[in-house]
Design an enzyme around this catalytic site. Structure first.
Site, PDB file in Angstrom:
ATOM      1  N   SER A 137       1.704  -9.163   6.066  1.00  0.00           N
ATOM      2  CA  SER A 137       1.638 -10.363   6.907  1.00  0.00           C
ATOM      3  C   SER A 137       0.613 -10.187   8.012  1.00  0.00           C
ATOM      4  O   SER A 137       0.009 -11.162   8.489  1.00  0.00           O
ATOM      5  CB  SER A 137       3.026 -10.667   7.490  1.00  0.00           C
ATOM      6  OG  SER A 137       3.592  -9.516   8.095  1.00  0.00           O
ATOM      7  N   TRP A 168     -12.805   4.216   1.083  1.00  0.00           N
ATOM      8  CA  TRP A 168     -13.459   4.627  -0.170  1.00  0.00           C
ATOM      9  C   TRP A 168     -14.824   3.965  -0.292  1.00  0.00           C
ATOM     10  O   TRP A 168     -15.811   4.612  -0.649  1.00  0.00           O
ATOM     11  CB  TRP A 168     -12.568   4.238  -1.337  1.00  0.00           C
ATOM     12  CG  TRP A 168     -13.034   4.674  -2.695  1.00  0.00           C
ATOM     13  CD1 TRP A 168     -12.717   5.835  -3.337  1.00  0.00           C
ATOM     14  CD2 TRP A 168     -13.891   3.945  -3.580  1.00  0.00           C
ATOM     15  NE1 TRP A 168     -13.319   5.879  -4.576  1.00  0.00           N
ATOM     16  CE2 TRP A 168     -14.049   4.736  -4.750  1.00  0.00           C
ATOM     17  CE3 TRP A 168     -14.535   2.721  -3.506  1.00  0.00           C
ATOM     18  CZ2 TRP A 168     -14.824   4.331  -5.831  1.00  0.00           C
ATOM     19  CZ3 TRP A 168     -15.324   2.308  -4.574  1.00  0.00           C
ATOM     20  CH2 TRP A 168     -15.463   3.109  -5.720  1.00  0.00           C
ATOM     21  N   LEU A 213       9.909  -2.906 -17.203  1.00  0.00           N
ATOM     22  CA  LEU A 213       9.522  -2.516 -15.840  1.00  0.00           C
ATOM     23  C   LEU A 213       9.471  -3.769 -14.983  1.00  0.00           C
ATOM     24  O   LEU A 213       8.931  -4.797 -15.417  1.00  0.00           O
ATOM     25  CB  LEU A 213       8.146  -1.841 -15.841  1.00  0.00           C
ATOM     26  CG  LEU A 213       7.516  -1.553 -14.470  1.00  0.00           C
ATOM     27  CD1 LEU A 213       8.288  -0.448 -13.750  1.00  0.00           C
ATOM     28  CD2 LEU A 213       6.040  -1.165 -14.600  1.00  0.00           C
ATOM     29  N   ARG A 247     -16.561  -3.346   1.902  1.00  0.00           N
ATOM     30  CA  ARG A 247     -15.134  -3.078   1.730  1.00  0.00           C
ATOM     31  C   ARG A 247     -14.568  -3.777   0.497  1.00  0.00           C
ATOM     32  O   ARG A 247     -13.665  -3.264  -0.162  1.00  0.00           O
ATOM     33  CB  ARG A 247     -14.364  -3.530   2.983  1.00  0.00           C
ATOM     34  CG  ARG A 247     -14.619  -2.653   4.193  1.00  0.00           C
ATOM     35  CD  ARG A 247     -13.907  -3.208   5.430  1.00  0.00           C
ATOM     36  NE  ARG A 247     -12.474  -3.226   5.260  1.00  0.00           N
ATOM     37  CZ  ARG A 247     -11.660  -2.214   5.554  1.00  0.00           C
ATOM     38  NH1 ARG A 247     -12.156  -1.082   6.017  1.00  0.00           N
ATOM     39  NH2 ARG A 247     -10.353  -2.318   5.392  1.00  0.00           N
ATOM     40  N   ARG A 266       2.490   6.883  -0.110  1.00  0.00           N
ATOM     41  CA  ARG A 266       1.381   6.248   0.600  1.00  0.00           C
ATOM     42  C   ARG A 266       0.123   7.077   0.392  1.00  0.00           C
ATOM     43  O   ARG A 266       0.109   8.278   0.649  1.00  0.00           O
ATOM     44  CB  ARG A 266       1.659   6.120   2.098  1.00  0.00           C
ATOM     45  CG  ARG A 266       0.480   5.451   2.825  1.00  0.00           C
ATOM     46  CD  ARG A 266       0.773   5.110   4.257  1.00  0.00           C
ATOM     47  NE  ARG A 266      -0.355   4.380   4.828  1.00  0.00           N
ATOM     48  CZ  ARG A 266      -0.258   3.472   5.785  1.00  0.00           C
ATOM     49  NH1 ARG A 266       0.913   3.171   6.301  1.00  0.00           N
ATOM     50  NH2 ARG A 266      -1.336   2.852   6.240  1.00  0.00           N
ATOM     51  N   ILE A 274       5.030   3.997   7.581  1.00  0.00           N
ATOM     52  CA  ILE A 274       5.427   3.031   6.559  1.00  0.00           C
ATOM     53  C   ILE A 274       4.929   1.624   6.850  1.00  0.00           C
ATOM     54  O   ILE A 274       5.088   0.731   6.013  1.00  0.00           O
ATOM     55  CB  ILE A 274       6.954   3.036   6.330  1.00  0.00           C
ATOM     56  CG1 ILE A 274       7.701   2.694   7.609  1.00  0.00           C
ATOM     57  CG2 ILE A 274       7.406   4.384   5.800  1.00  0.00           C
ATOM     58  CD1 ILE A 274       9.209   2.560   7.395  1.00  0.00           C
ATOM     59  N   HIS A 313     -11.785  -2.662  -2.605  1.00  0.00           N
ATOM     60  CA  HIS A 313     -10.611  -3.374  -3.092  1.00  0.00           C
ATOM     61  C   HIS A 313     -10.705  -3.592  -4.601  1.00  0.00           C
ATOM     62  O   HIS A 313      -9.702  -3.500  -5.321  1.00  0.00           O
ATOM     63  CB  HIS A 313     -10.470  -4.711  -2.371  1.00  0.00           C
ATOM     64  CG  HIS A 313     -10.152  -4.567  -0.911  1.00  0.00           C
ATOM     65  ND1 HIS A 313      -9.046  -3.882  -0.460  1.00  0.00           N
ATOM     66  CD2 HIS A 313     -10.796  -5.027   0.196  1.00  0.00           C
ATOM     67  CE1 HIS A 313      -9.014  -3.920   0.863  1.00  0.00           C
ATOM     68  NE2 HIS A 313     -10.066  -4.603   1.282  1.00  0.00           N
ATOM     69  N   ASP A 369      -3.301   2.464   0.171  1.00  0.00           N
ATOM     70  CA  ASP A 369      -4.188   2.542   1.333  1.00  0.00           C
ATOM     71  C   ASP A 369      -5.450   3.344   1.006  1.00  0.00           C
ATOM     72  O   ASP A 369      -5.399   4.322   0.257  1.00  0.00           O
ATOM     73  CB  ASP A 369      -3.444   3.199   2.496  1.00  0.00           C
ATOM     74  CG  ASP A 369      -4.118   2.955   3.836  1.00  0.00           C
ATOM     75  OD1 ASP A 369      -4.982   2.058   3.927  1.00  0.00           O
ATOM     76  OD2 ASP A 369      -3.797   3.683   4.787  1.00  0.00           O
TER      77      ASP A 369
END
Length: 253
Positions: free
Chosen positions: A62, A21, A127, A29, A184, A191, A33, A16
């Site tokens: 979603s 930022w 991983l 925006r 987070r 959450i 990302h 988040d």
């Protein structure tokens, strides 16, 4: 750096703060990302270095489909570019890539690349990188309930056989241990419909750090805090200490 003494098996992260930022820098925006993609690599490097075996990242919920069309479009382009750019390197490093969520809503070219990434990396064991995309925790539980109902209707299962284990076997990531540590970024302490079933006994850790600013030092801070906690799983502290003593330091499952 040597692995932490109390290394979580599975870390789940809500990434988040990308938009804020960018806004603080008076940029679109979408730039935020794009900057956040660097932090994904920081997390992967950290998990590989520390011996963490599973990392689940909440990339797109979603509910995120309801964001402005321009932002969703930019996210789709970024997602596509990341799949094209990163998967071969992840495969070389022994990372299994998988996706959880309703991928039917994605464009066909992204769905094809998701499938190709999973096929290429499915036998990797260093991983597991699970990317939650078009995912919601309630959606996940509803899907598990639907699968159970179908099994009952088909005679494969009796209603009295439906228990926690039956549900757990049908939610996303059923083959992985539940997350030990949830992180987070961005300062919000919730959450947000992420892994609702799986996070039942997960240790939660929140930071004001915005996702694009995440670094290894912040992740080490999260691990130090995690290592200092007593995970009781509904037992008393004395009981947990006894279990740890008898199992040479391992916590209850």
């Amino acid at each position: 750096m040597a692995p932490h003494r109390d290394v979580p098996r599975h870390v789940a992260i809500i990434m988040d703060g990308n938009g804020r930022w960018a806004t603080r820098r008076r940029r679109p925006r979408a730039i935020g990302h794009r900057a956040g993609a660097r932090a994904v690599n920081v997390c992967i490097d950290f998990c590989l270095d520390q011996g963490i075996r599973a990392l689940t990242l909440f990339a797109f919920s979603s509910e995120n489909w309801g964001r402005p069309e321009e932002e969703v479009g930019a996210l789709m382009k970024l997602f596509l570019a990341a799949l094209d750019r990163e998967v071969e390197e992840l495969h070389r490093r022994g990372v299994e890539v998988r996706f959880i969520g309703d991928r039917a809503r994605f464009p066909a070219d992204i769905r094809a690349r998701m499938q190709a990434a999973e096929t290429l990396t499915r036998n990797n064991t260093r991983l597991t990188l699970a990317i939650a995309a078009s995912y919601g925790g309630r959606q996940d539980i509803a899907s598990a309930a639907r699968a159970l109902a179908e099994d009952v209707a088909a005679g494969r299962l009796r209603p009295d056989q439906i228990d926690e284990a039956a549900v757990a076997a049908r939610v996303a990531l059923a083959d992985l241990p539940p997350p030990d540590l949830f992180i987070r970024t961005g300062g919000d302490c919730r959450i947000s419909n992420f892994l609702l079933w799986q996070l039942a006994y997960t240790e939660l850790w929140f930071t004001e750090t915005l996702w694009p600013d995440l670094d290894a030092a912040t992740l080490h801070e999260a691990l130090r805090d995690f290592g200092a906690r007593e995970r009781r799983y509904g037992l008393t502290g004395e009981q947990v200490s006894g279990v740890r003593s008898s199992t040479h330091g391992s916590a209850p499952p």
